[in-house]
Design an enzyme around this catalytic site. Structure first.
Site, PDB file in Angstrom:
ATOM      1  N   ASP A 702       0.832  -1.207   0.000  1.00  0.00           N
ATOM      2  CA  ASP A 702       0.000   0.000   0.000  1.00  0.00           C
ATOM      3  C   ASP A 702       0.863   1.252   0.000  1.00  0.00           C
ATOM      4  O   ASP A 702       1.886   1.328   0.698  1.00  0.00           O
ATOM      5  CB  ASP A 702      -0.916   0.034   1.228  1.00  0.00           C
ATOM      6  CG  ASP A 702      -1.892  -1.137   1.254  1.00  0.00           C
ATOM      7  OD1 ASP A 702      -2.016  -1.815   0.215  1.00  0.00           O
ATOM      8  OD2 ASP A 702      -2.513  -1.366   2.307  1.00  0.00           O
ATOM      9  N   LYS A 771      -7.013  10.376  10.255  1.00  0.00           N
ATOM     10  CA  LYS A 771      -6.466   9.710   9.073  1.00  0.00           C
ATOM     11  C   LYS A 771      -7.232  10.029   7.797  1.00  0.00           C
ATOM     12  O   LYS A 771      -6.647  10.429   6.779  1.00  0.00           O
ATOM     13  CB  LYS A 771      -6.428   8.191   9.287  1.00  0.00           C
ATOM     14  CG  LYS A 771      -5.889   7.440   8.075  1.00  0.00           C
ATOM     15  CD  LYS A 771      -5.809   5.935   8.321  1.00  0.00           C
ATOM     16  CE  LYS A 771      -5.302   5.217   7.062  1.00  0.00           C
ATOM     17  NZ  LYS A 771      -5.194   3.758   7.269  1.00  0.00           N
ATOM     18  N   ASP A 959      -4.536   2.467  -4.897  1.00  0.00           N
ATOM     19  CA  ASP A 959      -3.121   2.584  -4.533  1.00  0.00           C
ATOM     20  C   ASP A 959      -2.667   1.421  -3.647  1.00  0.00           C
ATOM     21  O   ASP A 959      -1.667   1.523  -2.952  1.00  0.00           O
ATOM     22  CB  ASP A 959      -2.845   3.914  -3.835  1.00  0.00           C
ATOM     23  CG  ASP A 959      -3.631   4.077  -2.539  1.00  0.00           C
ATOM     24  OD1 ASP A 959      -4.560   3.278  -2.309  1.00  0.00           O
ATOM     25  OD2 ASP A 959      -3.327   4.996  -1.762  1.00  0.00           O
TER      26      ASP A 959
END
Length: 1148
Positions: A702, A771, A959
């Protein structure tokens, strides 16, 4: 015998003899001169209601092998004819008559989500008496539809276990054909048990029975209606330009039209904010579009695309079976087989869809009825009345009068706890064969159902750009990348599925599997509810939240039910997930219910179909992957491996006793994927040689806040690069923790100063709270979006009273965005540049449209100002090309509504083909995130293509890149190589050059940039405008802020073009770069010195123009070439992108 001339009727044995002759003598399927084909025989025996079981069990067949061959022969014919019920019967016969083990024999059934029916349900006993029963649980209609369709797929696997090509065709069969077969069968059962003509009891309460009754009436009505329409249109004169509906209504059988209308209208219930109904305009459009799609699906199936059959078990590809392993050769082969075989019409217009939908919905509302029963309160007598199932009404929504289609209350009550969220189309399921390679924007993916390569909503521009780029061959890399993603074979992880099914059937809450019965208690009503306003408000807020959570629990359980049902059917199968793109170029699997892009449960259920030996490095990466999934992903790789070894007992307990043990895995960030990895690691360590263990588990790499990684590389930002692991470090950097610590310091300072909300938040600013906001900042998250994100995280914590979460999230959102801005100044500069470019582009007007702006104002038309005409001509949208050659068009426009007269009412629809003004605000705010998304999509595609050349299995979730554990090192090298290659190409310079070239013929009115906000942005970006001395003085006098942008130069060097009217009705420009533009002179104006006359008129109208927001005189008729206004891209910093090769934690 068939035509009755011999006075003898064929029996089951007659058909058995005919089929056996095909099996024994091997007739050519194309030669029907002597013996009818299996398809014709099948049609005839089903028409005579002869049981398939009777045919197969006839003594004509002397061996089980011969009977099996006949079953296979008839099954293929049934699939060709889309006879799903016959396929099911053949599957049951095969299961009963052979000793072959069904792969699903030992798998328990999935307990479906159920809802209570209306408590007033009635049944009729054998004496005809009406008996009221209590509430009865039943399966929601949409889930029941899915289960029955999947049952056909399961039975087809029994009769055609190796012929996945035929089974794939069944999988893509039309949902309407499946539905009509099911409704016919249910109606037949009702008639057989004597309930076919009973108006109470089971029939009255059964939704499917209602729909069958409506279908029978509507089919007859449509047959007559279409004949009348065709006859009426035949009498129209040649000069009548009205589109004829008869040919379009005749494209699909009335029976199918009936099903389409009923299913689509029922599916739309309670959509668009309309309770127990739907917006009429939406219903008409949806039904019309569904008819169009069904016709196209039928055309595709009629083509009989010739594809080689399979000969080897395990090779599920049509195209690799031809011997071509090279990707390009495989795509060329696919093109050969579909060339000239697909018959398609052009897209229908919105007007045509509405008019077709209007006819069908009107007929449905006319014939669909239900019976309502009520008790007379005075006499106690039961009264019955037949009423329309749907009716037309009006409703005010935000002050606007909207036409709506309402459901009869008895139908609405029936659906209140049984929503038809979506009729699942079979093409939404995974494929049993490799997807068809992409060859054109609408040729690829599923074999028999047409799918678009790009998802976009009614954007004609995007479609035009896409087709043009494809015709030039510029999309080959994008097509090839989608082929790579779609050709990855998958299987269901049986071990995880068994655990999930056990938890599901138990009804308990575990790891985001919602409970069967909502397990949170309703908030208690305070004693001072009636006297304390604040207590009443808090209780009402908590009660509302509880009701919403309870409703969400049901929705989530239905979603999980879909995943489990589909997983069960595909157990033991190798399947594929066809992909397409969104308008930014990001790839998504087309099946929405079960794919690796789904949640933790969906990902945990999936594994690669191909196994590869772990090796020493693969074993290490498997351990690191387990630590990442558990949440221990901030240590270095050695620490993560040590974490796993320290918890080896917990891992073994999780693998051996997942539900009865300590459930260590359930505490992980991604519990189901963690459990799958525990089982994989346990199996490897317990094998004779862990290094040779054949692993199928996907292992992830990741990116660290991938959007910020792209921004740091674009700007050469060394400080930002260090925060997102582009630089070489001994330990991984964690930007989320860094921002959380920065916010914590601010909260501590405010708490010390006595701020109550800060005191409430002390010690609660975790990494998880900030986050999502940090991650989405680079994608253009607003303050409102950040506040909502943080509010959800605070509620999930559970240690902050719910009534304080909103205020706390507002306080935190402000501070988080402030901290991010300080940390990533390089990213902010690029964001601002992209935003400014988009603003300028949307203010541009093509050269050929300038005369429309300069037309004289119409008499007595105060709204017809230069400013208004300028806004009308500002139509340019932001368009750019990705490094893969994919054109991206931002679709944000201010849609115009069009009035359409229908038989029900006048409706207003937005026509995507009609010119519409651009939405400048949305274009500008969305461009930075969309541009970054197009870059991460390009990086993923380049990685996928390179992995294919190196024979590395590859899958991705944006991603997050997946492969086998043993291939991680090789894939990591590819990820870095492709990222460096992408960012070594000076992306921003190329984008600036593309904008200057693409919009070279566009001019921006000087008045459009006179506002303070955009002037400041232009100044900060280093933009300057050349102007003559006199013009600069005039503009500075009118607006001092504009003067700060100007650089005085000679007349010939000026960037500003002044357009004026003269005797020749032409416009003159002061520079060669901005040439003279012709402007039509107004009729009736006397020749002579018109310049003074125009100036006087401008002075006379100045006051009224200002009143209508028109431009100051000094700015009128002045334009700047857009290419002169595009500011230079931000200077690149000193960070060298080659450094990434040595970064261990770039993707990890």
């Amino acid at each position: 015998m068939e035509n009755g001339s011999e006075n003898i009727h064929p029996t089951a044995q007659t058909y058995a003899l005919m089929v056996s002759s095909w099996s024994r003598l091997g007739f050519d399927a194309n030669d029907t001169t002597s013996v009818p084909s299996p398809g014709k025989l099948l049609g005839r025996l089903t028409a005579r209601s002869i049981s398939i079981q009777d045919v197969i069990s006839d003594r004509v067949f002397t061996s089980s092998e011969e009977a099996s061959e006949v079953i296979r022969l008839l099954s293929k014919a049934a699939i060709e004819l889309n006879m799903s019920r016959v396929i099911a019967e053949l599957g049951q016969v095969e299961a009963m008559g052979t000793g072959h083990l069904d792969p699903l024999n030992d798998v328990p059934e999935v307990t479906p989500v159920k809802k209570l029916t209306d408590a007033s349900r009635e049944i009729v006993d054998e004496n005809g008496s009406v008996i009221r029963s209590g509430p009865v649980e039943e399966i929601p209609f949409n889930l029941d539809n899915l289960r029955k369709h999947l049952a056909q797929v399961t039975l087809a696997r029994r009769v055609l276990p190796e012929d996945v090509a035929a089974r794939q065709k069944l999988l893509e069969a039309s949902v309407y054909d499946v539905a009509v077969e099911r409704l016919k069968h249910e109606a037949k059962v009702f008639d057989e048990i004597g309930l076919g003509h009973v108006d109470v009891g089971l029939r009255r309460a059964d939704l499917q029975r209602w729909m069958w009754d409506w279908h029978q009436k509507l089919r007859v009505r449509l047959e007559a209606e279409i004949v009348d329409i065709v006859a009426a249109e035949a009498k129209q004169t040649q000069g009548d330009k009205t589109t004829r509906l008869g040919p379009f209504l005749s494209l699909v059988k009335p029976e199918t039209l009936s099903l389409i209308t009923i299913l689509e209208v029922m599916r739309l219930n309670s959509t668009g904010g309309i309770a127990d109904g739907m917006k009429l305009a939406r219903a008409l459009l949806t039904v019309g579009r569904a008819v169009e799609n069904e016709y196209k699906a039928q055309m595709c199936k009629r083509n009989n695309i010739a594809i080689p059959s399979l000969h080897r078990v395990g090779d599920h590809s049509f195209f690799t079976g031809l011997g071509y392993k090279d990707l390009h050769a495989r795509r060329v082969t696919a093109a050969k087989y579909i060339q000239d075989n697909e018959e398609w019409t052009t897209e229908w217009t919105q007007l045509l869809r509405v008019r077709v939908g209007s006819i069908l919905v009107d007929c449905l509302m006319d014939v669909a009825t239900v019976q309502r029963t009520a008790l007379d309160k005075r006499t106690g007598e039961e009264l019955k009345e037949r009423q329309p199932a749907f009716y037309h009404a009006y409703e005010y929504v935000r002050g606007q009068k909207l036409g709506v289609v309402r459901l009869n209350p008895v139908v609405a009550d029936r659906l209140a706890k049984d929503p038809l969220c979506e009729t699942l189309h079979p093409r939404h399921l995974p494929m049993l064969v490799k997807p068809k390679p992409w060859l054109a924007p609408d040729q690829g993916g599923y074999l028999y159902n047409r799918t678009s390569v790009m998802r976009f909503k009614d954007c004609q521009e995007q479609q035009s750009y896409l087709h043009h780029a494809s015709s030039l061959g510029n999309l080959e890399l994008a097509y090839a990348g989608l082929d790579v993603l779609g050709s990855t074979p998958w299987q269901i992880n049986r071990k995880i599925f068994d655990i999930v099914l056990q938890v599901w059937n138990s009804g308990e809450r575990l790891c985001k599997i919602p409970p069967a019965v909502y397990d949170k208690s309703e908030p208690e009503k305070p004693e001072n509810y009636d006297t304390d306003v604040q207590a009443k408000s808090i209780y009402s807020q908590r009660l509302k939240s509880h009701v919403q959570d309870k409703a969400n629990n049901h929705s989530e359980r239905c979603s999980v039910n879909y995943k489990i049902e589909i997983s069960r059917v595909f157990l033991g199968e190798t399947f594929y997930l066809p992909h397409n793109l969104d308008f930014r170029g990001r790839a998504y699997p087309i099946p929405p219910h079960l794919s690796h892009i789904g949640d933790d449960l969906a990902r945990g259920l999936l594994m690669f179909a191909e196994a590869k030996p772990l090796g020493e490095r693969g074993l290490r990466w498997l351990k690191i992957h387990l630590a990442n999934l558990y949440g221990f992903d901030k240590g270095n790789f050695d620490e993560r491996e040590a974490f796993v070894m320290d918890h080896l007992d917990d891992i073994y307990d999780s693998a051996e006793n997942p539900l009865e043990g300590q459930r260590w895995w359930a505490k992980a960030d991604d519990p189901w994927q963690c459990l799958a990895t525990c089982m994989e690691l346990h199996a490897a360590l317990e094998s004779e040689d862990p290094h040779t263990y054949m692993s199928t588990l996907p292992v992830h790499q990741d990116g660290t806040c991938n959007g910020l990684q792209h921004y740091a590389a674009l700007g050469g930002d060394g400080k930002g690069a260090a925060q997102v692991n582009l630089a070489v470090t001994d330990r991984p950097s964690d930007v989320y923790t860094y921002v959380a610590n920065m916010v914590e310091k601010i909260v501590q300072r405010d708490a010390d100063n006595g701020q109550k909300i800060a005191q409430l938040l002390l010690g609660k600013i975790s990494r998880k709270v900030v986050k999502q906001t940090v991650m989405t900042t680079v994608y253009g998250v607003t303050y409102i979006g950040a506040r909502d994100q943080i509010e959800r995280q605070l509620k999930d914590r559970g240690d902050i009273p719910e009534e304080h979460c909103w205020a706390a999230s507002a306080y935190l959102a402000k501070n988080v965005l402030h901290c991010i801005g300080d940390l990533f100044s390089g990213a902010k500069a690029i964001q601002n540049w992209l935003n400014l470019c988009a603003k300028l582009i949307t203010k541009g007007v093509p050269k050929e449209r300038l005369p429309e702006i300069l037309k004289p104002q119409r008499a007595n038309a105060k709204a017809d100002t230069v400013e208004a005409r300028t806004r009308k001509e500002q139509m340019a949208t932001v368009v750019w090309t990705t490094p893969l050659g994919l054109p991206i068009v931002q679709p944000y426009r201010k849609a115009k509504r069009k009035q359409i007269m229908t038989s029900l009412q006048t409706v207003y629809i937005s026509d995507p083909a009609a010119p519409a003004a651009v939405n400048g605000i949305k274009q500008a705010s969305a461009f930075p995130p969309n541009f970054i998304h197009s870059l991460d999509a390009t990086h993923m595609m380049l990685t996928a293509l390179e992995c294919r050349t190196r024979d590395i299995t590859f899958a991705s979730v944006h991603d997050s890149y997946w492969t086998h554990a043993s291939s991680i090192d090789h894939m990591s090298e590819v990820i870095r190589d492709t990222f460096i290659a992408l960012h070594s190409s000076d992306i921003l310079r190329k984008l600036e050059a593309e904008f200057r070239e693409r919009y070279a013929n566009h001019f921006v009115p000087l008045s459009a940039i006179r506002k303070e906000t955009i002037l400041k942005m232009l100044l900060d970006a280093g933009c300057r405008i050349s102007a003559s001395k006199d013009m600069a003085a005039e503009l500075k006098q009118e607006n001092a802020a504009v003067g700060s942008l100007l650089e005085v130069t000679d007349v010939e060097g000026s960037s500003i073009s002044t357009i004026t009217m003269d005797d020749d009705a032409a416009a003159g420009a002061t520079t060669e770069e901005a040439p003279v533009l012709p402007v039509k002179r107004a009729r009736g104006r006397p020749r002579g010195s018109s310049q003074k006359r125009i100036q006087v008129e401008q002075d006379d109208d100045a006051e009224s123009e200002e009143a209508h927001g028109d431009v100051p005189t000094a700015f009128k008729n002045k334009f700047i070439k857009l290419s002169h206004l595009i500011p230079p891209h931000p200077e690149k910093g000193t960070f060298d992108v080659e450094t990434i090769r040595k970064s261990l934690y770039f993707f990890s």
